[in-house]
Design a protein around this motif. Structure first.
Motif, mmCIF file in Angstrom:
data_model
loop_
_atom_site.group_PDB
_atom_site.id
_atom_site.type_symbol
_atom_site.label_atom_id
_atom_site.label_comp_id
_atom_site.label_asym_id
_atom_site.label_seq_id
_atom_site.Cartn_x
_atom_site.Cartn_y
_atom_site.Cartn_z
ATOM 1 N N ASP A 178 0.828 -1.206 0.000
ATOM 2 C CA ASP A 178 0.000 0.000 0.000
ATOM 3 C C ASP A 178 0.867 1.261 0.000
ATOM 4 N N GLN A 179 0.356 2.314 -0.626
ATOM 5 C CA GLN A 179 1.068 3.588 -0.675
ATOM 6 C C GLN A 179 0.971 4.335 0.660
ATOM 7 N N THR A 180 -0.074 4.053 1.412
ATOM 8 C CA THR A 180 -0.250 4.670 2.726
ATOM 9 C C THR A 180 0.032 3.630 3.806
ATOM 10 N N GLY A 181 0.030 4.092 5.056
ATOM 11 C CA GLY A 181 0.270 3.183 6.164
ATOM 12 C C GLY A 181 1.732 2.936 6.462
ATOM 13 N N LEU A 182 2.615 3.830 5.967
ATOM 14 C CA LEU A 182 4.047 3.698 6.209
ATOM 15 C C LEU A 182 4.515 4.712 7.242
ATOM 16 N N GLY A 183 5.489 4.306 8.041
ATOM 17 C CA GLY A 183 6.096 5.203 9.007
ATOM 18 C C GLY A 183 7.609 5.110 8.957
ATOM 19 N N VAL A 184 8.266 6.093 9.552
ATOM 20 C CA VAL A 184 9.727 6.106 9.660
ATOM 21 C C VAL A 184 10.079 6.301 11.127
ATOM 22 N N PHE A 185 10.967 5.424 11.649
ATOM 23 C CA PHE A 185 11.317 5.445 13.064
ATOM 24 C C PHE A 185 12.824 5.587 13.255
ATOM 25 N N LEU A 186 13.196 6.351 14.266
ATOM 26 C CA LEU A 186 14.590 6.440 14.710
ATOM 27 C C LEU A 186 14.777 5.419 15.825
ATOM 28 N N VAL A 187 15.614 4.426 15.577
ATOM 29 C CA VAL A 187 15.766 3.331 16.535
ATOM 30 C C VAL A 187 17.231 3.229 16.967
ATOM 31 N N PRO A 188 17.515 3.314 18.254
ATOM 32 C CA PRO A 188 18.899 3.112 18.723
ATOM 33 C C PRO A 188 19.388 1.722 18.314
ATOM 34 N N SER A 189 20.598 1.647 17.809
ATOM 35 C CA SER A 189 21.100 0.366 17.309
ATOM 36 C C SER A 189 21.321 -0.656 18.421
ATOM 37 N N THR A 190 21.366 -0.173 19.662
ATOM 38 C CA THR A 190 21.583 -1.076 20.800
ATOM 39 C C THR A 190 20.287 -1.496 21.489
ATOM 40 N N ALA A 191 19.149 -1.151 20.888
ATOM 41 C CA ALA A 191 17.867 -1.484 21.513
ATOM 42 C C ALA A 191 17.701 -2.993 21.645
ATOM 43 N N ASP A 192 17.034 -3.414 22.701
ATOM 44 C CA ASP A 192 16.757 -4.829 22.911
ATOM 45 C C ASP A 192 15.913 -5.370 21.759
ATOM 46 N N GLY A 193 16.268 -6.563 21.300
ATOM 47 C CA GLY A 193 15.505 -7.201 20.237
ATOM 48 C C GLY A 193 16.106 -7.023 18.853
ATOM 49 N N ILE A 194 17.220 -6.277 18.743
ATOM 50 C CA ILE A 194 17.883 -6.086 17.451
ATOM 51 C C ILE A 194 19.063 -7.037 17.338
ATOM 52 N N SER A 195 19.128 -7.764 16.230
ATOM 53 C CA SER A 195 20.292 -8.600 15.935
ATOM 54 C C SER A 195 20.783 -8.270 14.535
ATOM 55 N N LYS A 196 22.100 -8.411 14.329
ATOM 56 C CA LYS A 196 22.705 -8.002 13.061
ATOM 57 C C LYS A 196 23.657 -9.070 12.539
ATOM 58 N N LYS A 197 23.674 -9.198 11.233
ATOM 59 C CA LYS A 197 24.656 -10.047 10.559
ATOM 60 C C LYS A 197 25.437 -9.155 9.607
ATOM 61 N N SER A 198 26.695 -8.907 9.927
ATOM 62 C CA SER A 198 27.516 -7.956 9.173
ATOM 63 C C SER A 198 28.355 -8.667 8.115
ATOM 64 N N TYR A 199 28.644 -7.961 7.012
ATOM 65 C CA TYR A 199 29.476 -8.528 5.945
ATOM 66 C C TYR A 199 29.990 -7.402 5.055
ATOM 67 N N ALA A 221 10.277 8.409 18.821
ATOM 68 C CA ALA A 221 11.064 7.794 17.743
ATOM 69 C C ALA A 221 10.457 8.027 16.367
ATOM 70 N N VAL A 222 9.203 8.442 16.312
ATOM 71 C CA VAL A 222 8.505 8.590 15.031
ATOM 72 C C VAL A 222 8.920 9.889 14.336
ATOM 73 N N ILE A 223 9.304 9.774 13.059
ATOM 74 C CA ILE A 223 9.594 10.951 12.247
ATOM 75 C C ILE A 223 8.372 11.242 11.375
ATOM 76 N N GLY A 224 7.779 12.399 11.556
ATOM 77 C CA GLY A 224 6.629 12.773 10.738
ATOM 78 C C GLY A 224 5.391 11.973 11.068
#
Length: 380
Positions: A178-199, A221-224
């Motif tokens: 959908d074109q609507t229903g989208l958001g943009v969030f600022l999220v600290p990279s150290t927040a609980d629940g975030i995992s990363k695979k780097s390469y 955290a919400v932008i706009g």
């Protein structure tokens, strides 16, 4: 139209060219790529000291009030030097979201950190099936009593493993495309629940696949607008595409210069290969392709001031098409004129072609943007 740089812009060009000329040759780049995260904190600090990280921000925010032309100047220089540092995800994209849609509080918290080089950003947008469509988002953000809970996966997040802040596109309502229903969030990279695979990526940068599982953030955290952020996303991504076009021009410019110098020294049959008329014609064709790309990059830069959003988007798409075509031609010709050595890791020319190839496939390749132009009626 006057395409001459102002005195301030010439000084900016001299400043960034001087810094990178002294601190960022190809051998130094090899050392920086081995540092943690694949880029140099020392160089990042020097960019901050020269005010380059604060360039697009208003003077009231501690920046220098630079515009699209100033960004073009910097990005061309970064391209010529094959710079690894996360200027695009942090200053252009991260700074773009803050400038275009950030609240007063968000700007006060994050902009000084960017300007002084204390934090870097990453744009977590691409998903497994989204291809180049910015509205194709399955990562969800759902309301709870204290704010939002984010679940989903993002892929090929440049600087994702090292960023202090992730800018995440999420779906807050509606279906995946959908074109609507989208958001943009600022999220600290150290927040609980975030995992990363780097390469590492093919062009020497580093990216990460990022998974969000029950990541909790507050309303700050919400932008706009959390349910209608697509216009903001499109605007910032168009600015990023324009910046990439400028970087590509710097890459092509240096590729051509490096190739011509090689043609003057590489000998065959006892004479420099640059004396062969057929190869001179190839170099001339490369120059034409470069100037075509440069003119379209400038056009996209000028389009940043267009009031009509559609007209601006079509200008950027047209630039991306020409940049992709010119980059492929100049890259291929540069490798062929260098011969076998052009395929080695020791020769810098191959690294320029790799970066050009990655730019071609970032935020839409030539075919994708040509289709956008056609569907938008710009070819009629």
């Amino acid at each position: 139209m006057d395409f001459e740089l102002s005195e301030e812009q010439r000084l900016l060009k001299e400043s960034i060219d001087g810094l990178l000329g002294n601190a960022y040759d190809f051998e130094q780049r090899k050392k920086y790529i081995k540092e943690k995260g694949g880029w140099s904190r020392g160089i990042w600090s020097r960019l901050a000291e020269q005010g380059l990280l604060g360039l697009p921000f208003a003077d009231t925010e501690g920046g220098f009030g630079g515009g699209a032309v100033e960004t073009l100047i910097v990005m061309e220089a970064l391209g010529r030097a094959l710079v690894l540092e996360p200027y695009l995800p942090t200053v252009v994209i991260g700074g773009g979201f803050l400038r275009q849609g950030g609240s007063t509080e968000q700007k006060a918290v994050h902009i000084p950190s960017i300007i002084h080089g204390r934090s870097t950003f990453a744009f977590a947008q691409l998903e497994k099936h989204s291809r180049y469509d910015l509205n194709d988002v399955a990562t969800s953000a759902k309301r709870n009593a204290d704010g939002w809970i984010i679940d989903g996966e993002k892929f090929v997040v440049v600087n994702g493993a090292n960023a202090d802040v992730l800018i995440v596109t999420v779906r807050t309502k509606g279906a995946q495309r959908d074109q609507t229903g989208l958001g943009v969030f600022l999220v600290p990279s150290t927040a609980d629940g975030i995992s990363k695979k780097s390469y590492p990526t093919q062009d020497g940068l580093h990216a990460a696949d990022v998974t969000f599982k029950g990541v909790e953030v507050g309303d700050e955290a919400v932008i706009g607008d959390p349910e209608d952020a697509l216009p903001l996303i499109e605007r910032v991504v168009d600015d990023a595409r324009t910046a990439l076009c400028a970087e590509a021009v710097g890459l092509m410019d240096e590729s051509l210069k490096t190739t011509v110098e090689y043609m003057k020294t590489r000998k065959q049959f006892g004479v420099p290969i640059g004396s062969f008329q057929s190869l001179q014609h190839r170099a001339a064709d490369m120059f034409v392709a470069l100037e075509q790309a440069r003119s379209m990059s400038m056009f996209a830069t000028m389009a940043a001031s267009f009031d009509d959003n559609t007209e601006r988007a079509m200008a950027v798409a047209a630039a991306k098409v020409q940049i992709g075509r010119s980059g492929k031609f100049i890259g291929q010709q540069s490798i062929q004129l260098h011969g076998g050595i052009g395929m080695t890791m020791e020769a810098k020319i191959g690294h320029y072609f790799k970066r050009l190839t990655m730019i071609e496939n970032t935020f839409g390749n030539s075919g994708y943007h040509l289709r956008r132009i056609s569907e938008g009626g710009a070819l009629i």
